[in-house]
Design a protein around this motif. Structure first.
Motif, PDB file in Angstrom:
ATOM      1  N   ARG A   1      -6.075  -3.264  -1.679  1.00 48.87           N
ATOM      2  CA  ARG A   1      -6.508  -1.815  -2.195  1.00 48.87           C
ATOM      3  C   ARG A   1      -8.114  -1.785  -2.725  1.00 48.87           C
ATOM      4  NH1 ARG A   1      -1.280  -1.634  -4.609  1.00 48.87           N
ATOM      5  NH2 ARG A   1      -1.751  -2.402  -6.393  1.00 48.87           N
TER       6      ARG A   1
ATOM      7  N   GLN B   1      -2.073   5.982  -0.624  1.00 49.22           N
ATOM      8  CA  GLN B   1      -3.348   5.035  -0.597  1.00 49.22           C
ATOM      9  C   GLN B   1      -3.630   4.833   0.870  1.00 49.22           C
ATOM     10  OE1 GLN B   1      -1.601   1.879  -2.872  1.00 49.22           O
ATOM     11  NE2 GLN B   1      -2.199   2.825  -4.779  1.00 49.22           N
TER      12      GLN B   1
ATOM     13  N   ILE C   1       0.792  -1.092   0.066  1.00 46.91           N
ATOM     14  CA  ILE C   1       0.100  -0.023   0.035  1.00 46.91           C
ATOM     15  C   ILE C   1       0.883   1.207  -0.086  1.00 46.91           C
ATOM     16  CG2 ILE C   1      -1.866   1.343   1.242  1.00 46.91           C
ATOM     17  CD1 ILE C   1      -2.592  -1.590   0.271  1.00 46.91           C
TER      18      ILE C   1
END
Length: 417
Positions: free
Chosen positions: A245, A204, A200
């Protein structure tokens, strides 16, 4: 005149500990000529009954006045003085030097220091002192927004710097209780490092934590176990990062649930292991969402739309969103394409993107082609129009390549609808 036994207590009660003048007057009033005080005791060997009473009374007064301020030190001193007073001076012994009685004013002043009351919080202060007092904003006992707690919580401040949207989190009633109890160094820092190692990115983290703030309540070892399980199913690190995600709640599910979900899609859709893995990589919400829409859409494809099992497999592997699409949208799109545009099943199976397109867009372009006489969707006929291009290309390419018209003509036609 000697004091009677009944008058002694009254005399003692009249003595005040805080009055030096009264004690001094008592000392002067009862001291007779030719007598000297030695450490608070009369030194004359032959003392009358009145002198004895006065001697005992004065000693009692000094004992009571000195008890509160220096109990241990004065007790030792009185023991030494009393021991000296019991020894009568001998005839041959030279007369002792007269000692002056310690001033009662110094003893009383020391007592006064001990008796000074502590400062009261209600004690009035001056305006200058009041101006120097700096008080921070009080912590609200309750609030409908987390914004009121940001100034008091280091955790909330750092989450805001990471890009977390507190306005979305505070809509959940349990979010505030969870975040305000967390310590950034102990509870959050290790979780952030884990997410970064997972793939990640820094940009994000904010959107991810906004959606799944409850990940801070998960045990870090459990999260690592779930990642290890996905790796054991031949999901690469990049695949896991992509899945996390796109489906932030993925790691919040146990290994047992993840395994059951993978088994369900492999069994119900009759897919191979590789196709099942590719399916959930492209749409990881299949592992976290409800299975009811999936089961219902499978029945719609088979019973209402008339597709075969192998046709369903082909369509969902190309457009996984068909498994979770709205039932009404699926049926309306199929009805228009199949019954109005006269597109057969096998052509729809080849171009399932039509189910992922807004229906009004399909209608506008089909009606414009029909108006121009170019609505031909059979691949065996000339001037064939592909369903894929019909729904995917921009308006300019559609007008020039398929309709053979200008975009201005298309816009004028749309005004007639």
């Amino acid at each position: 005149m000697a004091l009677s036994a009944q008058q002694i207590p009254r005399w003692l009660n009249s003595v005040k500990l805080s009055s030096f003048m009264t004690a001094l007057q008592l000392r002067k009033g009862f001291q007779r000529p030719g007598k000297t005080l030695l450490c608070g005791v009369f030194a004359q060997p032959h003392a009358s009954s009145e002198d004895c009473f006065l001697q005992w009374g004065f000693r009692t007064y000094r004992t009571s006045s000195m008890w509160n301020s220096s109990q241990s030190a004065n007790s030792s001193r009185r023991e030494i003085n009393c021991a000296q007073s019991t020894l009568l001076p001998s005839v041959n012994e030279p007369p002792q030097k007269t000692q002056k009685m310690p001033g009662l004013d110094s003893e009383l002043s020391l007592e006064g220091l001990d008796d000074v009351p502590p400062l009261s919080p209600l004690q009035p202060i001056s305006d200058e002192e009041a101006v120097q007092i700096i008080a921070g904003p009080p912590l609200p006992p309750s609030s409908v927004t987390l914004r009121d707690y940001v100034d008091h919580s280091e955790t909330l401040r750092k989450l805001v710097l990471l890009g977390v949207d507190l306005s979305k989190i505070e809509k959940h009633p349990d979010a505030a209780n969870l975040l305000l109890r967390l310590d950034f160094e102990k509870d959050i820092k290790q979780m952030l490092l884990f997410l970064k190692d997972l793939g990640i990115e820094d940009t994000q983290l904010g959107p991810f934590l906004t959606k799944n703030y409850a990940i801070f309540s998960e045990d870090l070892e459990n999260l690592k176990t779930r990642v290890a399980y996905l790796q054991s199913k031949n999901f690469s690190k990049a695949d896991i990062a992509q899945m996390v995600r796109n489906a932030p709640f993925l790691l919040s599910f146990s290994v047992e649930r993840l395994d059951n979900r993978l088994g369900f899609f492999q069994k119900e859709l009759k897919l191979s292991v590789k196709k099942t893995r590719d399916l959930v990589i492209r749409l990881p919400r299949l592992l976290t969402g409800s299975l009811e829409p999936v089961k219902e859409n499978m029945k719609v494809f088979q019973l209402e739309l008339g597709f075969q099992q192998n046709e369903i497999q082909h369509m969902i592997t190309k457009i996984p969103k068909m498994l979770t699409a709205n039932k009404r949208k699926l049926t309306e799109t199929f009805d228009y394409v199949h019954n109005v545009m006269r597109v057969p099943h096998h052509v729809i199976v080849r171009f399932p993107q039509v189910f992922n397109t807004r229906l009004f867009k399909v209608k506008e372009r089909h009606l414009f082609l029909a108006y121009l006489g170019r609505a031909q969707y059979d691949p065996t006929e000339p001037n064939y129009i592909s369903l894929d291009k019909l729904v995917s290309v921009p308006d300019g390419i559609f007008c020039e390549g398929m309709a053979k018209a200008s975009i201005q003509d298309f816009e004028k036609f749309l005004k007639t609808l």
